[in-house]
Design an enzyme around this catalytic site. Structure first.
Site, PDB file in Angstrom:
ATOM      1  N   SER A  26       0.880  -1.188  -0.063  1.00  0.00           N
ATOM      2  CA  SER A  26      -0.055  -0.106   0.013  1.00  0.00           C
ATOM      3  C   SER A  26       0.933   1.177   0.167  1.00  0.00           C
ATOM      4  O   SER A  26       2.088   0.971  -0.067  1.00  0.00           O
ATOM      5  CB  SER A  26      -0.840  -0.062   1.220  1.00  0.00           C
ATOM      6  N   LYS A  27       0.171   2.269   0.110  1.00  0.00           N
ATOM      7  CA  LYS A  27       1.019   3.617  -0.084  1.00  0.00           C
ATOM      8  C   LYS A  27       2.113   3.940   1.062  1.00  0.00           C
ATOM      9  O   LYS A  27       2.968   4.581   1.083  1.00  0.00           O
ATOM     10  CB  LYS A  27      -0.005   4.840  -0.254  1.00  0.00           C
ATOM     11  N   ARG A  28       1.954   3.227   2.230  1.00  0.00           N
ATOM     12  CA  ARG A  28       2.804   3.203   3.381  1.00  0.00           C
ATOM     13  C   ARG A  28       4.123   2.685   2.946  1.00  0.00           C
ATOM     14  O   ARG A  28       4.798   2.904   3.806  1.00  0.00           O
ATOM     15  CB  ARG A  28       2.053   2.849   4.758  1.00  0.00           C
ATOM     16  N   HIS A  29       4.237   1.902   1.903  1.00  0.00           N
ATOM     17  CA  HIS A  29       5.495   1.189   1.714  1.00  0.00           C
ATOM     18  C   HIS A  29       6.020   2.205   0.643  1.00  0.00           C
ATOM     19  O   HIS A  29       7.177   1.642   0.435  1.00  0.00           O
ATOM     20  CB  HIS A  29       5.100  -0.079   1.214  1.00  0.00           C
ATOM     21  N   GLY A  30       5.754   3.261   0.287  1.00  0.00           N
ATOM     22  CA  GLY A  30       6.315   4.037  -0.603  1.00  0.00           C
ATOM     23  C   GLY A  30       5.319   4.113  -2.114  1.00  0.00           C
ATOM     24  O   GLY A  30       4.114   3.898  -1.888  1.00  0.00           O
TER      25      GLY A  30
END
Length: 469
Positions: free
Chosen positions: A238-242
């Protein structure tokens, strides 16, 4: 039989990494079999589908080089075809009108959950003909009540689902719009799709779609359901991984060749090989070699691949992609060396094209100020004579080539009887504005002799001001 595969994204957002990998696998299988690859935009969700998202998908596919042989097709342009077939299923008794309200269905499902049963539509209107007038209705597909669906999945092996586990799927909403699962079936049939490669989240849809295909008398494609991609922490990507958008990788300075090479290895392998050209991917790819285990994203591995391709691809090829980054950073490359020549000397020094553009500005335009730390260390009064002497020798060069530039630097060191560092570092700071650059001979060779002379004067003035302050 001609192999025909498809990539069929919903335009509700950007082209994400998981979708891009699915597209790549579908594309590779078609190419490896001498077949065709179809691009289809599944835009039946009118509320969430946007023109921007459609364009983002097309841009992502284009950047990756995943060209389609047919399409792009849009489901919203095919509603007449879907409705025609739904009417035929109704006439044959293979579908029916259901007048159950949402509130009624919710109450039934709530009761089922209380009893620990699987929530499902109970078939209330399946065989009824007492249809009320002027009441909203959906159309449901009459799923077989007995038997089972057998899927020989290329990734997961044999999958068996009893028809008793499946309820009667809605194929047309109360507003008259056909639903996703029905549109997919019709499209795969009409477009001659022989192999469906898609994410494992579609496994529950597959038996329902197969039953609809059978009811329509359509051939059944072969299926390959690929596992999800996890972040490096083991959780769903997801976005939290970049970056999870393909075009974000473009924006961050990755080459499409690196992204493709990385994506193909997220769930597929050929021996211990890590580096694959597109031609090698096509040569070796097979659906049966896709792993059914989830793959973990590793940004360090992607960075390593990007560095490899920046260094190993022809500099002219890298320059095509690097040009965009120079433009984004407001660097006018029309005056100065070719970007390809800059890449030749800078490739070993960067991980991304964004970084490449950032550290190469001085090749195309004068710097505004010296790097404070480098100037304080190297532009001292003791550097004034070496700079004046090397400037004179550089201006005397008739053929502005790296070997002649190096000879002038060597001659300066010899004449002044000082080490190369006493010449090289002040000259590097003068020429580039900082203390970091490729070797001086190739660096200066890519900047005009007149510009170098002006920059040396700038450094000498800096030293003079420093002495007077």
């Amino acid at each position: 039989m001609t192999v025909v595969t498809r990539f069929a994204p919903s335009p509700t957002g950007y082209l994400h990494v998981g979708g891009a990998r699915t597209a790549l696998y579908s594309w590779l299988y078609a190419k490896s079999q001498g077949g065709e690859f179809v691009l289809r935009i599944e835009d039946t969700d009118l509320e969430r589908s946007t023109d921007d998202a459609k364009q983002a998908i097309l841009d992502g596919m284009s950047w990756l080089g995943l060209d389609h042989d047919k399409g792009p097709y849009y489901q919203t342009e095919r509603f007449d075809r879907y409705n025609q077939l739904i009417d035929e299923l109704l006439e044959k008794g293979l579908a029916y009108k259901c007048f159950m309200s949402v509130d009624e269905l919710d109450a039934i499902r709530e009761e089922q959950e209380k009893k620990g049963e699987k929530p499902r539509y109970p078939g209330t209107w399946r065989d009824r003909s007492d249809h009320p007038e002027n009441m909203p209705f959906v159309v449901r597909f009459k799923n077989p009540l007995d038997g089972e669906v057998v899927i020989n999945d290329h990734v997961r092996g044999e999958i068996r689902i009893a028809n008793s586990e499946l309820d009667d799927l809605i194929i047309k909403r109360t507003d008259g719009a056909p639903t996703y699962n029905f549109c997919v079936v019709v499209d795969d049939w009409d477009m001659g799709i022989t192999h469906v490669v898609r994410g494992e989240d579609h496994i529950n849809n597959t038996p329902r779609q197969i039953n609809i295909l059978k009811a329509l008398g359509a051939p059944i494609p072969e299926y390959a359901h690929v596992s999800m991609i996890l972040g490096d922490d083991g959780k769903k990507l997801s976005k939290r991984h970049g970056a999870v958008s393909v075009m974000q990788y473009r924006d961050d300075g990755y080459l499409p060749q690196a992204v493709l090479n990385y994506l193909v290895r997220l769930g597929w392998s050929h021996g211990d090989q890590e580096i694959f050209s597109v031609e090698e991917m096509i040569e070796h790819f097979s659906l049966d070699s896709i792993s059914k285990s989830a793959s973990a994203f590793n940004t360090e591995k992607l960075n390593w691949l990007n560095e490899h391709y920046i260094k190993s691809l022809p500099s002219e090829e890298v320059a095509k992609h690097a040009q965009w980054h120079f433009e984004q950073q407001g660097i006018d490359t029309s005056n100065g060396p070719s970007i390809a020549d800059v890449i030749t000397v800078q490739a070993d020094r960067v991980s991304t094209l964004k970084e490449l553009a950032s550290i190469s500005r001085y090749f195309f335009e004068d710097y505004e100020a010296f790097d404070e730390k480098a100037a304080k260390k190297h532009l001292r009064p003791v550097a004034r004579l070496p700079l004046e002497t090397v400037k004179e020798k550089l201006l005397a060069i008739e053929d502005w080539q790296a070997e002649n530039i190096q000879a002038a630097i060597n001659a300066t060191a010899e004449e002044l009887d000082v080490g190369m560092g006493k010449i090289g570092m002040p000259l590097r700071v003068a020429a580039t504005g900082s203390g970091n650059s490729p070797s001086l001979d190739v660096t200066l060779n890519l900047i005009s002799k007149e510009q170098i002379a002006q920059r040396i004067d700038k450094a000498i003035n800096y030293i003079a001001n420093r002495e007077n302050s």
